[in-house]
Design a protein around this motif. Sequence first.
Motif, mmCIF file in Angstrom:
data_model
loop_
_atom_site.group_PDB
_atom_site.id
_atom_site.type_symbol
_atom_site.label_atom_id
_atom_site.label_comp_id
_atom_site.label_asym_id
_atom_site.label_seq_id
_atom_site.Cartn_x
_atom_site.Cartn_y
_atom_site.Cartn_z
ATOM 1 N N PHE A 363 1.002 -1.004 -0.029
ATOM 2 C CA PHE A 363 -0.074 -0.016 -0.158
ATOM 3 C C PHE A 363 0.941 1.262 -0.082
ATOM 4 N N THR A 364 0.771 2.067 -0.974
ATOM 5 C CA THR A 364 1.396 3.193 -0.898
ATOM 6 C C THR A 364 0.406 4.445 -1.378
ATOM 7 N N ILE A 365 1.120 5.707 -1.235
ATOM 8 C CA ILE A 365 0.400 6.884 -1.582
ATOM 9 C C ILE A 365 1.451 7.669 -2.470
ATOM 10 N N GLU A 366 0.862 7.861 -3.637
ATOM 11 C CA GLU A 366 2.033 8.541 -4.906
ATOM 12 C C GLU A 366 1.168 9.672 -5.313
ATOM 13 N N THR A 419 3.499 -10.896 -12.868
ATOM 14 C CA THR A 419 3.817 -10.769 -11.432
ATOM 15 C C THR A 419 4.213 -9.191 -10.993
ATOM 16 N N ILE A 420 4.519 -9.365 -9.979
ATOM 17 C CA ILE A 420 4.807 -7.909 -9.327
ATOM 18 C C ILE A 420 6.171 -7.412 -10.042
ATOM 19 N N THR A 421 7.005 -8.036 -10.414
ATOM 20 C CA THR A 421 8.280 -7.915 -10.889
ATOM 21 C C THR A 421 7.968 -7.195 -12.560
ATOM 22 N N ASP A 422 7.086 -8.075 -13.246
ATOM 23 C CA ASP A 422 6.547 -7.645 -14.596
ATOM 24 C C ASP A 422 5.996 -6.065 -14.494
ATOM 25 N N LEU A 423 4.911 -5.803 -13.401
ATOM 26 C CA LEU A 423 4.394 -4.562 -13.465
ATOM 27 C C LEU A 423 5.388 -3.479 -13.051
ATOM 28 N N ALA A 424 6.387 -3.938 -12.136
ATOM 29 C CA ALA A 424 7.244 -2.821 -11.884
ATOM 30 C C ALA A 424 8.040 -2.344 -13.048
ATOM 31 N N PHE A 425 8.522 -3.252 -14.049
ATOM 32 C CA PHE A 425 8.971 -2.496 -15.099
ATOM 33 C C PHE A 425 8.225 -2.470 -16.457
ATOM 34 N N SER A 426 6.979 -2.323 -16.292
ATOM 35 C CA SER A 426 6.030 -2.453 -17.595
ATOM 36 C C SER A 426 6.115 -0.962 -18.136
ATOM 37 N N ASP A 427 6.130 -0.846 -19.131
ATOM 38 C CA ASP A 427 6.136 0.505 -19.949
ATOM 39 C C ASP A 427 4.964 1.482 -20.008
ATOM 40 N N PHE A 428 4.937 2.223 -19.431
ATOM 41 C CA PHE A 428 3.914 3.205 -19.214
ATOM 42 C C PHE A 428 4.444 4.654 -19.735
ATOM 43 N N PHE A 429 3.635 5.582 -20.736
ATOM 44 C CA PHE A 429 4.082 6.696 -21.070
ATOM 45 C C PHE A 429 4.335 7.696 -19.727
ATOM 46 N N PHE A 430 5.075 8.767 -20.174
ATOM 47 C CA PHE A 430 5.151 10.067 -19.207
ATOM 48 C C PHE A 430 4.887 11.163 -19.913
ATOM 49 N N GLN A 431 4.302 12.080 -19.304
ATOM 50 C CA GLN A 431 3.912 13.513 -19.855
ATOM 51 C C GLN A 431 3.428 14.439 -18.754
ATOM 52 N N PRO A 432 4.160 15.473 -18.207
ATOM 53 C CA PRO A 432 3.857 15.945 -16.827
ATOM 54 C C PRO A 432 2.384 16.169 -16.443
ATOM 55 N N PHE A 434 0.057 14.413 -16.958
ATOM 56 C CA PHE A 434 -0.740 13.380 -17.004
ATOM 57 C C PHE A 434 0.093 12.430 -15.631
ATOM 58 N N ASN A 435 1.292 12.376 -15.747
ATOM 59 C CA ASN A 435 1.768 11.250 -14.826
ATOM 60 C C ASN A 435 3.462 11.597 -14.366
ATOM 61 N N LYS A 436 3.988 10.811 -13.720
ATOM 62 C CA LYS A 436 5.516 10.814 -13.586
ATOM 63 C C LYS A 436 6.176 10.040 -14.314
ATOM 64 N N PRO A 437 7.634 10.130 -14.417
ATOM 65 C CA PRO A 437 8.310 9.293 -15.183
ATOM 66 C C PRO A 437 8.109 7.737 -14.844
ATOM 67 N N TRP A 438 7.946 7.492 -13.494
ATOM 68 C CA TRP A 438 7.686 6.167 -13.032
ATOM 69 C C TRP A 438 6.160 6.582 -12.561
ATOM 70 N N ASN A 439 5.274 5.658 -13.449
ATOM 71 C CA ASN A 439 3.878 5.646 -13.199
ATOM 72 C C ASN A 439 3.605 5.083 -11.581
ATOM 73 N N PHE A 440 2.459 5.553 -11.160
ATOM 74 C CA PHE A 440 2.355 5.164 -9.732
ATOM 75 C C PHE A 440 2.227 3.660 -9.601
ATOM 76 N N LEU A 441 1.927 2.727 -10.841
ATOM 77 C CA LEU A 441 1.646 1.492 -10.644
ATOM 78 C C LEU A 441 3.251 0.907 -10.497
ATOM 79 N N ASN A 442 3.858 1.463 -11.500
ATOM 80 C CA ASN A 442 5.576 0.965 -11.416
ATOM 81 C C ASN A 442 5.861 1.309 -10.028
ATOM 82 N N THR A 443 5.712 2.403 -9.474
ATOM 83 C CA THR A 443 6.304 2.776 -8.158
ATOM 84 C C THR A 443 5.948 1.864 -6.934
#
Length: 454
Positions: A363-366, A419-432, A434-443
């Motif tokens: 559980f995390t807050i981003e 797996t949680i490892t797959d999700l950690a390094f999944s490719d999501f776009f970044f644009q300020p 909308f989100n961060k360089p690490w998407n909150f799901l990645n984080t």
Amino acid sequence: MQNTNKVKVAVIGCTHAGTAFITTAKKLYGENVDISVFERNDTVSFLSCGIALHVGGVVKDPMKLFYSSPKTLAELGADMKMRHEVVDVDLSEKYLLVKNLETGETFKESFDKLVVTSGSWPIIPNIPGVELEGIKLSKNFYHAKDIVNYSKNAKKITIVGAGYIGVELAEAFKENGKEVTIIDIADRILAKYLDSEFTQILEKEMKEHGINVVTGEKVTAFEGENGKVKRVITDKGTYETDMVILAVGFRPNTDLLKGKIDMLPNGAIIVDRYLHTSNPDVFAAGDSTAVWFNPSGTYEYIPLATNAVRMGTIISYNLFENKIEYKGTQGTSGVKVYSYNVAATGLTENWAKEKGIAVKSIFTIENNRPEFMPEYEPVYIKIVYRTDNGQIVGGQIMSRADVTESANTLSLAIQNKMTITDLAFSDFFFQPYFNKPWNFLNTAALKALESLKI
């Protein structure tokens, strides 16, 4: 279609699954299928999830909560027998016994293939006084009209059941200036969908808006005056009321077929991966069925419109040969509670433990956007994953920003056994914006990795 003979298909019930089947089957097979539909009501395809929107005045016209009609389906070529109730089914002789509710006439209707999309009905608890005037159900178009009309003269409204429907109605009635109490036997609201990290925030939000949230209490009786409900009695207290909404859940409408095809103990019909029942010429879909729940690998009863429309559509493709598999469900769903947008998929941590599945969670807050942006909002994220292999089995998302589509991403992750490892390094776009360089799901997944030995 490879079958050149005209095939008679009977459809029992026509809500979401039935409508999806009819529209797709007619597009695929045209005049090669003769579809007869038997529906007790005089309407089809009502979106009951919109009742709270109508009560709250967001949707002014309840007629807009229909996305099809008997006329539309008849124009596609279906024989729409509205206000007709199927009173018996003979699967060996392949016929239905049908009663015309307008005339009282009873007749037989033969079929080659049967599609059961009979839906569900609200659970009516066996509580003394439940028959009193002012105690309402929340399911169909007529319930919606009745709730709105009756509530005009009600000052105090009590909702029994703090699931999605109950919580949405509580907010809608409060916005209408009513005194609202919501009661649930569980120790938290929305306990079926969310873990306590989320529900404690949402309960606080509801209480701050003036809703009386009562959890951990069992309703034992309704008391009335002059035949009208006036009090709700629980095992711990008494609540004065002018109106009660029962929102304690749903049961499948399948009594007609009990003992004739395989079902769960609650009556939900079991279907295979091509949506045949235990009788190969009988299909079933929607709220009348059990669904294959991917996170646990078990059949569960999860009545959702999304499951229904997928299943009804797939049956049409599989009517003559098995073409498309039903991939099961993650039970993905969402709700808006005042300023919070909430979505969940798969197993909660509590539910996983009840099923004996060994899980961990993060559980995390981003923040949803970079902190250098002028506006950003906290996002509450919880991901549930198996301890043995790190496979994701559930996820919950909540924010004042609308990031609920991320629950669909987690749903796909569960369906595809990521797996949680797959999700950690999944490719999501970044644009300020909308989100961060690490998407909150990645984080969130990266934080979970810290506790895993990989």
